[in-house]
Write an enzyme that holds these catalytic residues in place. Sequence first.
Site, PDB file in Angstrom:
ATOM      1  N   SER A  75      -9.515   1.411   3.239  1.00 21.10           N
ATOM      2  CA  SER A  75      -8.647   2.225   2.438  1.00 21.10           C
ATOM      3  C   SER A  75      -7.562   1.451   1.679  1.00 21.10           C
ATOM      4  O   SER A  75      -6.919   2.031   0.814  1.00 21.10           O
ATOM      5  CB  SER A  75      -7.970   3.280   3.321  1.00 21.10           C
ATOM      6  OG  SER A  75      -7.097   2.668   4.243  1.00 21.10           O
TER       7      SER A  75
ATOM      8  N   LYS B 286       0.851  -1.187   0.000  1.00 23.66           N
ATOM      9  CA  LYS B 286       0.000   0.000   0.000  1.00 23.66           C
ATOM     10  C   LYS B 286       0.889   1.240   0.000  1.00 23.66           C
ATOM     11  O   LYS B 286       1.966   1.243   0.623  1.00 23.66           O
ATOM     12  CB  LYS B 286      -0.881  -0.053   1.259  1.00 23.66           C
ATOM     13  CG  LYS B 286      -1.970   0.988   1.353  1.00 23.66           C
ATOM     14  CD  LYS B 286      -2.850   0.695   2.589  1.00 23.66           C
ATOM     15  CE  LYS B 286      -3.908   1.743   2.842  1.00 23.66           C
ATOM     16  NZ  LYS B 286      -4.746   1.382   4.023  1.00 23.66           N
TER      17      LYS B 286
ATOM     18  N   SER C 146      -9.633  -1.220   7.293  1.00 20.27           N
ATOM     19  CA  SER C 146      -9.096  -0.902   5.970  1.00 20.27           C
ATOM     20  C   SER C 146      -8.374  -2.045   5.269  1.00 20.27           C
ATOM     21  O   SER C 146      -8.049  -1.940   4.093  1.00 20.27           O
ATOM     22  CB  SER C 146      -8.163   0.307   6.063  1.00 20.27           C
ATOM     23  OG  SER C 146      -8.919   1.494   6.129  1.00 20.27           O
TER      24      SER C 146
END
Lengths: 472, 472
Positions: free
Chosen positions: A165, A90, A189
Amino acid sequence: MSVIESETLERSELLDFSIADLGRMMRNGSVSPVELTTACLERIARHDAALNSFITVTAETALSQARRAEAELASGRDRGPFHGIPYALKDNVDTAGILSSSHSKIFIDRKPAESATVAQKLEQAGGILIGKTSTFEFAIGGPSWDLPWPPARNPWNRNYLPGGSSSGSGAAVGARFVPAAIGTDTGGSIRWPAAMCGITGLKPTYGRVSRRGVHPNTYSLDHCGPMTRSAEDCAIMLAACAGYDPLDPGSIDEPVPDYRAALSGSIQGLRIALVRHWYEEDATEEVIAAVDAAVNVLRELGAVVEVVTLDPLRDYVDAKTTISIAELFSVHEKDLRTRPQDFGKLLRSRVMVGGLVRAEDYVQAMRWRAELSTRMMAQFSRFDLLATAGWLAPADPADPDGVDFFKKRQLVTMPFSLAGLPALVVPCGFSQTRLPLSLQIAGRPFDEATVLRAGDAYQRVTDWHRTKPALG
Amino acid sequence: MSVIESETLERSELLDFSIADLGRMMRNGSVSPVELTTACLERIARHDAALNSFITVTAETALSQARRAEAELASGRDRGPFHGIPYALKDNVDTAGILSSSHSKIFIDRKPAESATVAQKLEQAGGILIGKTSTFEFAIGGPSWDLPWPPARNPWNRNYLPGGSSSGSGAAVGARFVPAAIGTDTGGSIRWPAAMCGITGLKPTYGRVSRRGVHPNTYSLDHCGPMTRSAEDCAIMLAACAGYDPLDPGSIDEPVPDYRAALSGSIQGLRIALVRHWYEEDATEEVIAAVDAAVNVLRELGAVVEVVTLDPLRDYVDAKTTISIAELFSVHEKDLRTRPQDFGKLLRSRVMVGGLVRAEDYVQAMRWRAELSTRMMAQFSRFDLLATAGWLAPADPADPDGVDFFKKRQLVTMPFSLAGLPALVVPCGFSQTRLPLSLQIAGRPFDEATVLRAGDAYQRVTDWHRTKPALG
């Protein structure tokens, strides 16, 4: 002779194999790290323009790491089951010399000097970094259409969102661009995008995986963890990146067991508390039916399942919101004051209000959090695991003017965030619109092994996690 | 035949013996729990009017518990080394049916239904509750002269204060009213009065002793711990009250070792980091000399001592202050708004300001605290213990219009509060005014054993802890 040469296996089909399979294949010579890496890069090149899962693809680094892994494995230097495995990070995870933007204009050209501990560990384990994935801006809020990069799309249907996210990590693993990715999870997330993309995602225990070099969202709630296609693969990736890090003040010095060895297949007699009231009022009927069916599978495998009542989901969400906005504001205050125009609208509107929170409110929320956690922990005197839905609905349409996710929905991932417990989501069905549904399983602190064992047992007798999306 | 009958030992002299000695004497019949309890009650009746160390003396309960202990020991039912030992509890510790006032008008008639876990544990260990000791109001700030009970006085000279906030516990043990007392410590409230009263006090690791039923000061910094005359006695009392309590969200599930068995006498090769800069600028010359002398004794016993530099003491104090006033306000807000006149002036002025703290400031202080702790913890790669002064000066005069202790002085106890490390103070000398001075020794989390071993080794070759104050 490799599988690819000897048979008619398309290179892209290599990506249908699990990490465990790929490890075996690399060691018996039927596939090489370079072939596997090339397969990832080709598939991303072909399909990611439609999915926006990557902000940066590190093709050159990846091929060089793959060549190194190939040479090491050939010479008998085996770094273990993650050796030669391609993965994504990420974009809020620092990578030395590689853009680490947190999907924000604020960090549009940020190339840190040093990699995060989690990135260093995966590199030391022989993993091959394929690239950096998209997220919500600074891992907060929801998808934004006013940032330097577009939001990711759902691999099952690009007109839908992948959750977040860790949106790009979820989409990239779901689309079989990479067999593994790192996500971060503050209130859900990792688990939300895993649920939306039909993959398996684990938020480990708070303190299990270092967050040093990961840009903070809510310090006291942030976790890093694996997103893969199966619980077994999560076990392999977790073993490669878990462990104490004195440079992360939240890190806890607990030994890292051999998670994969703990996957015995049997869950006979495991006691599971089903927290049904967290989802049965607000979830779609499809979700309720899919979770019930999944729980029945666990029962058939020998688990003893009982429905329990805990505090209302809303209480966890309220405590989490107060804690998060206060901590978020403390992280972003300077930039919010000096260059507010460089943030997306959604982040600005969500975080600004954190400046108004009094310490007393924050302290009360933390105290409330401790009470909620204590009552949840008390369940472990009677049960080994807690189960609930992974998310209350399938993916939402990709509509810039659409929903405010946080207003619309109770976040069934948050209780385990607040309590810092390990929590796994596993795919357990599809909606009529052909979007994935999922089950969530949580365990005692640092008992990832039992959580993964239950997920693995379920996946040994079901195929939801093996189902493949048809990319356009 | 008991010692008292057979020889001319005054009953009061029973209280010169250590807990370890008294345990042996009770088991060989040379003293009985009832005699010992009577000795405590008589000495309190004779001298406590001058010292104000007790708010409540529970004579009747004590004698009944003593008779029970006597019968149990006689019948061979031995509860261990705390069986038959008289002790006191600070008045912010709940005791079922007994006034638990926290030394405040707010709780002037509060008799809780249930005892705190620490009180229950000491009762189960066979201890005899002699009474409840005075404190600063709600364990905050400094001595107040506008509360329902007067502040405690120093047993070495009643014109001086005993430190605080566990003032009465320190004074009662120092005056040899009881061989043991429980104090609570948020920024130094066990160690300061222990240092001022010439006794041995241990703030255990955060999470080691349950705080359930103890009125909170600063939730994230509160500790309970033993105050006795020697490290060996601290070891005995800690073993009786330590352990995991699921009802205290800060409690940590770590096994409780046999602390007394760990007192081997030898500290050969133990590596000690002396944090001299925390006290050498602000401490009195007598303190500096006494600590140096004590450290030299440790060196002679085989310890390897090296001077190290950590963050400035002021940084710890600032972080602690921000955290404390915010948490204090959250505890007392309702009463501060509805009945402010029922608090003392000092608490009011200290806590009201907590209402102005923003969540961001609190969060930053907590983050700063984590960084300070991490840097302190890093010392343990090279050292086994940290040492510094126990306090920067001998006791202050008992002057209502005198000092504001917190403005005047750096609190050398606070670094170990913030980091949650076990920290022991042991007496190591006297000022020219004949007031006690002390050394502080801290260790790794949950390594109370090594901290106590060092204190015990020191006390085997020194007599400061055996010196007895002359009461008026």
